[in-house]
Scaffold this motif. Structure first.
Motif, short mmCIF file in Angstrom:
data_model
loop_
_atom_site.label_atom_id
_atom_site.label_comp_id
_atom_site.label_asym_id
_atom_site.label_seq_id
_atom_site.Cartn_x
_atom_site.Cartn_y
_atom_site.Cartn_z
N LEU A 205 -0.20 -9.61 17.60
CA LEU A 205 -1.23 -9.06 18.47
C LEU A 205 -2.15 -10.15 18.95
O LEU A 205 -2.51 -10.23 20.12
CB LEU A 205 -2.02 -7.98 17.71
N LEU A 206 -2.54 -11.05 18.02
CA LEU A 206 -3.42 -12.14 18.39
C LEU A 206 -2.81 -13.04 19.44
O LEU A 206 -3.43 -13.33 20.46
CB LEU A 206 -3.77 -12.97 17.14
N VAL A 207 -1.59 -13.51 19.21
CA VAL A 207 -0.99 -14.44 20.16
C VAL A 207 -0.70 -13.75 21.48
O VAL A 207 -0.73 -14.39 22.54
CB VAL A 207 0.28 -15.10 19.58
N SER A 208 -0.44 -12.46 21.45
CA SER A 208 -0.22 -11.73 22.70
C SER A 208 -1.49 -11.68 23.51
O SER A 208 -1.48 -11.83 24.73
CB SER A 208 0.28 -10.31 22.39
N VAL B 135 1.25 -22.52 16.77
CA VAL B 135 1.82 -22.48 18.12
C VAL B 135 2.35 -21.08 18.35
O VAL B 135 3.06 -20.53 17.50
CB VAL B 135 2.96 -23.51 18.30
N GLY B 136 2.00 -20.47 19.48
CA GLY B 136 2.53 -19.17 19.86
C GLY B 136 2.84 -19.16 21.34
O GLY B 136 1.94 -19.34 22.16
N ILE B 137 4.11 -19.02 21.71
CA ILE B 137 4.51 -19.15 23.10
C ILE B 137 5.61 -18.15 23.46
O ILE B 137 6.43 -17.78 22.62
CB ILE B 137 5.03 -20.57 23.41
N LEU C 136 7.73 -16.80 20.27
CA LEU C 136 7.88 -17.68 19.11
C LEU C 136 6.52 -18.02 18.53
O LEU C 136 5.60 -18.41 19.25
CB LEU C 136 8.60 -18.96 19.52
N VAL C 137 6.38 -17.86 17.23
CA VAL C 137 5.16 -18.23 16.51
C VAL C 137 5.53 -19.14 15.35
O VAL C 137 6.44 -18.83 14.57
CB VAL C 137 4.42 -16.99 15.97
N ILE C 138 4.83 -20.28 15.24
CA ILE C 138 5.03 -21.19 14.12
C ILE C 138 3.66 -21.52 13.53
O ILE C 138 2.75 -21.93 14.26
CB ILE C 138 5.75 -22.48 14.53
N LYS C 139 3.52 -21.33 12.23
CA LYS C 139 2.27 -21.60 11.53
C LYS C 139 2.49 -22.64 10.44
O LYS C 139 3.46 -22.56 9.70
CB LYS C 139 1.74 -20.33 10.86
N VAL C 140 1.57 -23.60 10.37
CA VAL C 140 1.58 -24.60 9.30
C VAL C 140 0.23 -24.49 8.59
O VAL C 140 -0.82 -24.58 9.22
CB VAL C 140 1.78 -26.02 9.86
N ASN D 290 -2.73 -25.26 18.37
CA ASN D 290 -4.03 -24.74 17.96
C ASN D 290 -4.33 -25.24 16.55
O ASN D 290 -3.50 -25.08 15.65
CB ASN D 290 -4.03 -23.22 17.98
N THR D 291 -5.51 -25.82 16.34
CA THR D 291 -5.87 -26.40 15.07
C THR D 291 -7.15 -25.79 14.53
O THR D 291 -8.15 -25.71 15.26
CB THR D 291 -6.06 -27.93 15.20
N CYS D 292 -7.14 -25.35 13.28
CA CYS D 292 -8.33 -24.78 12.64
C CYS D 292 -8.54 -25.46 11.29
O CYS D 292 -7.59 -25.74 10.56
CB CYS D 292 -8.20 -23.28 12.42
#
Length: 241
Positions: free
Chosen positions: A11-14, A52-54, A118-122, A152-154
């Motif tokens: 939902l967030l990346v959308s 990254v969400g694309i 596609l969503v990738i989280k580190v 995106n960096t947090c």
């Protein structure tokens, strides 16, 4: 059954995709700026997040597992599995890099017309130095996968002191001043203070209905541990704060 947190992430990346986009430019020092600001706030590191969400490729349902596993191999995590969200297939894989850095990859089949997302989280918590190393690793693997999206960096940390709302707002303003950032919008409640801003010093930009922004700073008080929690992100915070 898919975990609700995955639905929340999608939902967030959308929302980010519908209401804003990342505009690339020539700046390359976003990570160093973010780290320097965090250090000057004298916060103790709790965790860092790269995201990254694309929108991704057109993939048939029967190809989803193979494509997901291909990406998982590139990002050096175990092969995943297919689950379903609202009857749509959903690929999920998790693994770890050095220093127990967690990596999660999600590939969701939206529909036949719009393809996949596609969503990738580190996620790591070892050190800011390790954040820089993980960022470089992540960037190289994205290039290997022919993914040119910005990252995106947090960074989230704690200050071992109770800051009231005025103190939290002053902390945020001091950080924005160090970034030479202009406030775009703010949210102030009894529980959380959050400010979104724009700075020429940061390379990434989110174009939203309200204008351009590329830095967000948020704080809240953790009464259980008597700590003030600080979260900073560029171009936007993509985690719970």
């Amino acid at each position: 059954m898919i975990n609700k947190k995955y639905l929340g992430l999608f939902l967030l990346v959308s929302i980010l995709f519908i209401f804003g986009m990342t505009i690339p430019n020539n700046h390359t020092n976003d990570l160093q700026l973010l780290i320097k600001g965090f250090q000057e706030a004298q916060a103790e590191l709790s965790a860092y997040y790269l995201h990254v969400g694309i929108p991704y490729q057109q993939i048939k349902e029967e190809q989803l597992l193979a494509k997901g596993n291909e990406l998982s191999e590139i990002f050096h995590i175990p092969f995943g599995r297919i689950e379903r969200v609202n009857k749509e297939p959903f690929y999920i894989s998790k693994g770890k890099w050095r220093n127990n850095t967690e990596v999660e990859l999600q590939l969701k089949k939206i529909n036949e017309n719009t393809g996949t997302y596609l969503v990738i989280k580190v996620t790591g918590n070892h050190s800011l130095k390790n954040l820089e190393a993980d960022y470089q690793t992540f960037y190289k693997k994205l290039q290997k996968a022919h993914i040119n999206s910005k990252i995106n960096t947090c960074i989230q940390g704690k200050i071992n002191d109770k800051l009231d709302n005025v103190g939290q707002y002053r902390l945020i303003q001091n950080l924005l001043n160090k970034f030479d950032a202009k406030m775009i919008e703010e949210l102030k409640t009894d529980l959380v203070t959050s400010v979104s801003a724009y700075s020429l010093r940061f390379g990434q930009v989110i174009q939203t209905r309200g204008g351009q922004m590329n830095i967000q700073v948020a704080t809240h008080y953790d009464s259980l541990h008597n700590q003030t929690i600080l979260t900073i992100g560029t171009p936007i915070i993509t985690i719970e704060y």
